[in-house]
Write a protein that holds these residues in place. Structure first.
Motif, PDB file in Angstrom:
ATOM      1  N   TYR A  37       3.979 -13.507  39.981  1.00  0.00           N
ATOM      2  CA  TYR A  37       3.509 -12.163  39.644  1.00  0.00           C
ATOM      3  C   TYR A  37       3.580 -11.920  38.139  1.00  0.00           C
ATOM      4  O   TYR A  37       2.634 -11.402  37.528  1.00  0.00           O
ATOM      5  CB  TYR A  37       4.340 -11.119  40.396  1.00  0.00           C
ATOM      6  N   LEU A  38       4.703 -12.285  37.532  1.00  0.00           N
ATOM      7  CA  LEU A  38       4.862 -12.076  36.090  1.00  0.00           C
ATOM      8  C   LEU A  38       3.858 -12.905  35.300  1.00  0.00           C
ATOM      9  O   LEU A  38       3.308 -12.440  34.290  1.00  0.00           O
ATOM     10  CB  LEU A  38       6.291 -12.419  35.675  1.00  0.00           C
ATOM     11  N   LEU A  39       3.624 -14.122  35.748  1.00  0.00           N
ATOM     12  CA  LEU A  39       2.619 -14.958  35.076  1.00  0.00           C
ATOM     13  C   LEU A  39       1.234 -14.340  35.236  1.00  0.00           C
ATOM     14  O   LEU A  39       0.439 -14.300  34.281  1.00  0.00           O
ATOM     15  CB  LEU A  39       2.637 -16.370  35.665  1.00  0.00           C
ATOM     16  N   GLY A  40       0.945 -13.834  36.429  1.00  0.00           N
ATOM     17  CA  GLY A  40      -0.362 -13.222  36.675  1.00  0.00           C
ATOM     18  C   GLY A  40      -0.612 -12.011  35.805  1.00  0.00           C
ATOM     19  O   GLY A  40      -1.696 -11.871  35.207  1.00  0.00           O
ATOM     20  N   ILE A  41       0.374 -11.120  35.688  1.00  0.00           N
ATOM     21  CA  ILE A  41       0.152  -9.917  34.880  1.00  0.00           C
ATOM     22  C   ILE A  41       0.131 -10.263  33.389  1.00  0.00           C
ATOM     23  O   ILE A  41      -0.521  -9.562  32.598  1.00  0.00           O
ATOM     24  CB  ILE A  41       1.198  -8.819  35.167  1.00  0.00           C
ATOM     25  N   SER A  42       0.830 -11.334  32.983  1.00  0.00           N
ATOM     26  CA  SER A  42       0.758 -11.734  31.575  1.00  0.00           C
ATOM     27  C   SER A  42      -0.635 -12.241  31.224  1.00  0.00           C
ATOM     28  O   SER A  42      -1.160 -11.937  30.143  1.00  0.00           O
ATOM     29  CB  SER A  42       1.811 -12.797  31.273  1.00  0.00           C
ATOM     30  N   LEU A  43      -1.259 -13.009  32.133  1.00  0.00           N
ATOM     31  CA  LEU A  43      -2.631 -13.458  31.905  1.00  0.00           C
ATOM     32  C   LEU A  43      -3.588 -12.269  31.883  1.00  0.00           C
ATOM     33  O   LEU A  43      -4.519 -12.219  31.069  1.00  0.00           O
ATOM     34  CB  LEU A  43      -3.049 -14.446  32.994  1.00  0.00           C
ATOM     35  N   LEU A  44      -3.353 -11.315  32.761  1.00  0.00           N
ATOM     36  CA  LEU A  44      -4.196 -10.126  32.807  1.00  0.00           C
ATOM     37  C   LEU A  44      -4.072  -9.307  31.524  1.00  0.00           C
ATOM     38  O   LEU A  44      -5.071  -8.837  30.972  1.00  0.00           O
ATOM     39  CB  LEU A  44      -3.810  -9.267  34.019  1.00  0.00           C
ATOM     40  N   CYS A  45      -2.855  -9.150  31.031  1.00  0.00           N
ATOM     41  CA  CYS A  45      -2.629  -8.286  29.882  1.00  0.00           C
ATOM     42  C   CYS A  45      -3.035  -8.936  28.553  1.00  0.00           C
ATOM     43  O   CYS A  45      -3.572  -8.261  27.671  1.00  0.00           O
ATOM     44  CB  CYS A  45      -1.161  -7.872  29.819  1.00  0.00           C
ATOM     45  N   LEU A  62       2.029   9.576  37.837  1.00  0.00           N
ATOM     46  CA  LEU A  62       2.660   9.006  36.649  1.00  0.00           C
ATOM     47  C   LEU A  62       1.641   8.244  35.806  1.00  0.00           C
ATOM     48  O   LEU A  62       1.620   8.363  34.578  1.00  0.00           O
ATOM     49  CB  LEU A  62       3.796   8.065  37.065  1.00  0.00           C
ATOM     50  N   SER A  63       0.789   7.478  36.467  1.00  0.00           N
ATOM     51  CA  SER A  63      -0.231   6.732  35.738  1.00  0.00           C
ATOM     52  C   SER A  63      -1.185   7.664  35.010  1.00  0.00           C
ATOM     53  O   SER A  63      -1.567   7.429  33.851  1.00  0.00           O
ATOM     54  CB  SER A  63      -1.011   5.837  36.705  1.00  0.00           C
ATOM     55  N   GLY A  64      -1.593   8.730  35.689  1.00  0.00           N
ATOM     56  CA  GLY A  64      -2.464   9.706  35.042  1.00  0.00           C
ATOM     57  C   GLY A  64      -1.811  10.332  33.828  1.00  0.00           C
ATOM     58  O   GLY A  64      -2.462  10.530  32.789  1.00  0.00           O
ATOM     59  N   TRP A  65      -0.524  10.633  33.944  1.00  0.00           N
ATOM     60  CA  TRP A  65       0.208  11.230  32.823  1.00  0.00           C
ATOM     61  C   TRP A  65       0.250  10.260  31.642  1.00  0.00           C
ATOM     62  O   TRP A  65       0.084  10.654  30.489  1.00  0.00           O
ATOM     63  CB  TRP A  65       1.617  11.579  33.289  1.00  0.00           C
ATOM     64  N   LEU A  66       0.476   8.963  31.918  1.00  0.00           N
ATOM     65  CA  LEU A  66       0.527   7.958  30.855  1.00  0.00           C
ATOM     66  C   LEU A  66      -0.831   7.815  30.163  1.00  0.00           C
ATOM     67  O   LEU A  66      -0.910   7.700  28.941  1.00  0.00           O
ATOM     68  CB  LEU A  66       0.979   6.617  31.429  1.00  0.00           C
ATOM     69  N   VAL A  85       5.307  -2.144  31.013  1.00  0.00           N
ATOM     70  CA  VAL A  85       5.315  -1.171  32.112  1.00  0.00           C
ATOM     71  C   VAL A  85       5.238  -1.873  33.463  1.00  0.00           C
ATOM     72  O   VAL A  85       5.895  -1.470  34.429  1.00  0.00           O
ATOM     73  CB  VAL A  85       4.145  -0.178  31.948  1.00  0.00           C
ATOM     74  N   LEU A  86       4.454  -2.944  33.532  1.00  0.00           N
ATOM     75  CA  LEU A  86       4.298  -3.676  34.787  1.00  0.00           C
ATOM     76  C   LEU A  86       5.464  -4.620  35.054  1.00  0.00           C
ATOM     77  O   LEU A  86       5.892  -4.778  36.208  1.00  0.00           O
ATOM     78  CB  LEU A  86       2.995  -4.475  34.767  1.00  0.00           C
ATOM     79  N   ALA A  87       5.956  -5.267  34.016  1.00  0.00           N
ATOM     80  CA  ALA A  87       6.962  -6.313  34.198  1.00  0.00           C
ATOM     81  C   ALA A  87       8.363  -5.759  34.432  1.00  0.00           C
ATOM     82  O   ALA A  87       9.150  -6.362  35.177  1.00  0.00           O
ATOM     83  CB  ALA A  87       6.972  -7.242  32.983  1.00  0.00           C
ATOM     84  N   THR A  88       8.698  -4.627  33.831  1.00  0.00           N
ATOM     85  CA  THR A  88      10.064  -4.109  33.917  1.00  0.00           C
ATOM     86  C   THR A  88      10.516  -3.864  35.354  1.00  0.00           C
ATOM     87  O   THR A  88      11.602  -4.314  35.742  1.00  0.00           O
ATOM     88  CB  THR A  88      10.213  -2.831  33.076  1.00  0.00           C
ATOM     89  N   SER A 141       6.346  -0.720  43.131  1.00  0.00           N
ATOM     90  CA  SER A 141       6.086   0.231  42.047  1.00  0.00           C
ATOM     91  C   SER A 141       5.208  -0.399  40.979  1.00  0.00           C
ATOM     92  O   SER A 141       4.236   0.202  40.504  1.00  0.00           O
ATOM     93  CB  SER A 141       7.409   0.695  41.427  1.00  0.00           C
ATOM     94  N   SER A 142       5.548  -1.630  40.585  1.00  0.00           N
ATOM     95  CA  SER A 142       4.758  -2.319  39.584  1.00  0.00           C
ATOM     96  C   SER A 142       3.342  -2.580  40.093  1.00  0.00           C
ATOM     97  O   SER A 142       2.363  -2.351  39.371  1.00  0.00           O
ATOM     98  CB  SER A 142       5.428  -3.652  39.217  1.00  0.00           C
ATOM     99  N   GLN A 143       3.248  -3.034  41.322  1.00  0.00           N
ATOM    100  CA  GLN A 143       1.931  -3.382  41.856  1.00  0.00           C
ATOM    101  C   GLN A 143       1.050  -2.151  42.022  1.00  0.00           C
ATOM    102  O   GLN A 143      -0.168  -2.204  41.844  1.00  0.00           O
ATOM    103  CB  GLN A 143       2.104  -4.098  43.194  1.00  0.00           C
ATOM    104  N   SER A 144       1.658  -1.024  42.346  1.00  0.00           N
ATOM    105  CA  SER A 144       0.899   0.212  42.477  1.00  0.00           C
ATOM    106  C   SER A 144       0.334   0.654  41.125  1.00  0.00           C
ATOM    107  O   SER A 144      -0.832   1.045  41.018  1.00  0.00           O
ATOM    108  CB  SER A 144       1.792   1.313  43.065  1.00  0.00           C
ATOM    109  N   ILE A 145       1.156   0.591  40.077  1.00  0.00           N
ATOM    110  CA  ILE A 145       0.679   0.925  38.737  1.00  0.00           C
ATOM    111  C   ILE A 145      -0.455  -0.011  38.327  1.00  0.00           C
ATOM    112  O   ILE A 145      -1.456   0.397  37.726  1.00  0.00           O
ATOM    113  CB  ILE A 145       1.838   0.856  37.727  1.00  0.00           C
ATOM    114  N   LEU A 146      -0.305  -1.289  38.672  1.00  0.00           N
ATOM    115  CA  LEU A 146      -1.345  -2.271  38.350  1.00  0.00           C
ATOM    116  C   LEU A 146      -2.657  -1.935  39.054  1.00  0.00           C
ATOM    117  O   LEU A 146      -3.728  -1.947  38.435  1.00  0.00           O
ATOM    118  CB  LEU A 146      -0.870  -3.665  38.756  1.00  0.00           C
ATOM    119  N   ASN A 147      -2.582  -1.630  40.335  1.00  0.00           N
ATOM    120  CA  ASN A 147      -3.801  -1.330  41.100  1.00  0.00           C
ATOM    121  C   ASN A 147      -4.540  -0.123  40.547  1.00  0.00           C
ATOM    122  O   ASN A 147      -5.778  -0.101  40.486  1.00  0.00           O
ATOM    123  CB  ASN A 147      -3.454  -1.090  42.573  1.00  0.00           C
TER     124      ASN A 147
END
Length: 333
Positions: free
Chosen positions: A96-104, A166-170, A186-189, A35-41
């Motif tokens: 993964y969490l470290l990667g998305i933190s660097l991205l964000c 969901l992403s479009g709605w956000l 949103v990604l980490a939770t 779910s997280s990875q899909s939102i990220l993509n």
């Protein structure tokens, strides 16, 4: 006990897996991760254009780095399968969490962004292959690995379908544009929730003998196969039917390949992709019961599997027909 005997002792059946939290913990860990990875993509490219001055070419390079990490993730998956411990999944979650933190939070720095994408790719590749490897290794068959890998791919595909709206709605409500901290949350939770679901899993995972599963049978009930076929189209009837048939067949077999009634119902509800496997196991056991009494089973398992893919109610009707036959013949014998 020699090595060969020991290996035989610790082999699990697919039914053992689906009757254990160890299996479901891994599955739901993957669901939350996917779910997280899909939102990220779906959102990462738009997020980078909103928060950085990077050109499209640099963003493309960063995404290419994720694909390179994805390939390297297979090596981590191989290490996990060799070590036979699910603890490495905690490490993959951390990547993964470290990667998305660097991205964000550091996406304006090309080096940090590329490093983050590599970390994300490592985690994705490792998780996607490690979980099917654990499940296939527990059963010790190529069939189990293919089924497990197909299950993971299907769950990932379903996540992609469900998270896109969901992403479009956000985005429409500017909820992902508020600040990088919100996007990270949103990604980490989901990733954190999935990782917490690993905590109750036993340390031995599938490296010990599965627990013995003895199920109290219930009295068989005659069901008209045609009615079973029609009722199968009724929402949730298939779950009820799987629970009942798995309890009734226990009058004649306590095979380790059979799901518990609860496990059958939960599998039909949560992972419908494995329904053909449930049908095939049911039919294999019915054929064994029938042939053990000197009779000839009418339906080949390949036929049941074929209908399970094309039109599952037909498989249910054929299974019910054979169950009625067993109940009638053995009751009169």
């Amino acid at each position: 006990m020699d090595t060969t005997q020991q290996k035989l002792v610790i082999k699990w059946t697919w039914a053992d897996l689906q009757s254990s939290y160890r299996f479901w913990g891994l599955v739901f860990y993957f669901v939350f991760f996917a779910s997280s990875q899909s939102i990220l993509n779906i959102n990462s490219a738009l997020y980078l254009k909103q928060y950085t001055d990077l050109s499209y070419s640099l963003i493309g390079i960063a995404f290419s780095a994720q694909q390179a990490g994805f390939i390297l993730g297979f090596i981590l998956a191989w290490m996990a399968s060799r070590m036979k411990t699910y603890y490495l999944l905690y490490l993959f979650s951390a990547f993964y969490l470290l990667g998305i933190s660097l991205l964000c939070f550091y996406s304006d720095n090309v080096f940090c962004l590329v490093a983050g994408e590599v970390m994300i790719g490592l985690a994705v590749g490792a998780i996607l292959l490690t979980i099917p490897a654990f499940i296939g290794g527990a059963v010790g068959s190529t069939e189990a690995f293919v089924l497990a890998f197909g299950l993971m791919v299907t769950l990932k595909w379903l996540n992609n379908i469900s998270t896109a709206p969901l992403s479009g709605w956000l985005w429409d409500r500017d909820l992902l544009l508020g600040n990088p901290s919100y996007f990270f949350a949103v990604l980490a939770t989901p990733m954190i929730i999935g990782t917490l679901l690993l905590l109750p899993i036993k340390a031995q995972l599938f490296n010990v003998a599965p627990p013995v599963r003895q199920v109290a049978p219930i009295a068989p009930i005659y069901r008209n196969p045609a009615i079973t076929f029609l009722l199968y189209f009724v929402p949730f009837y298939n779950i009820y039917w799987f629970v009942q048939i798995h309890a009734e067949i226990r009058n004649y077999s306590q095979s380790a390949t059979l799901l518990t009634p609860r496990g059958a119902g939960w599998s039909a509800f949560a992972t419908s992709i494995v329904t053909p496997a449930i049908f095939s196991t049911l039919n294999d056991n019915l054929r064994t019961i029938i042939e053990s009494h000197g009779q000839t089973a009418r339906y080949k398992t390949w036929l049941i599997i074929l209908f399970a893919f094309l039109l599952p109610p037909v498989s249910a009707a054929l299974i019910q027909s054979q169950m009625n036959e067993i109940n009638g013949n053995l009751a009169n014998s």
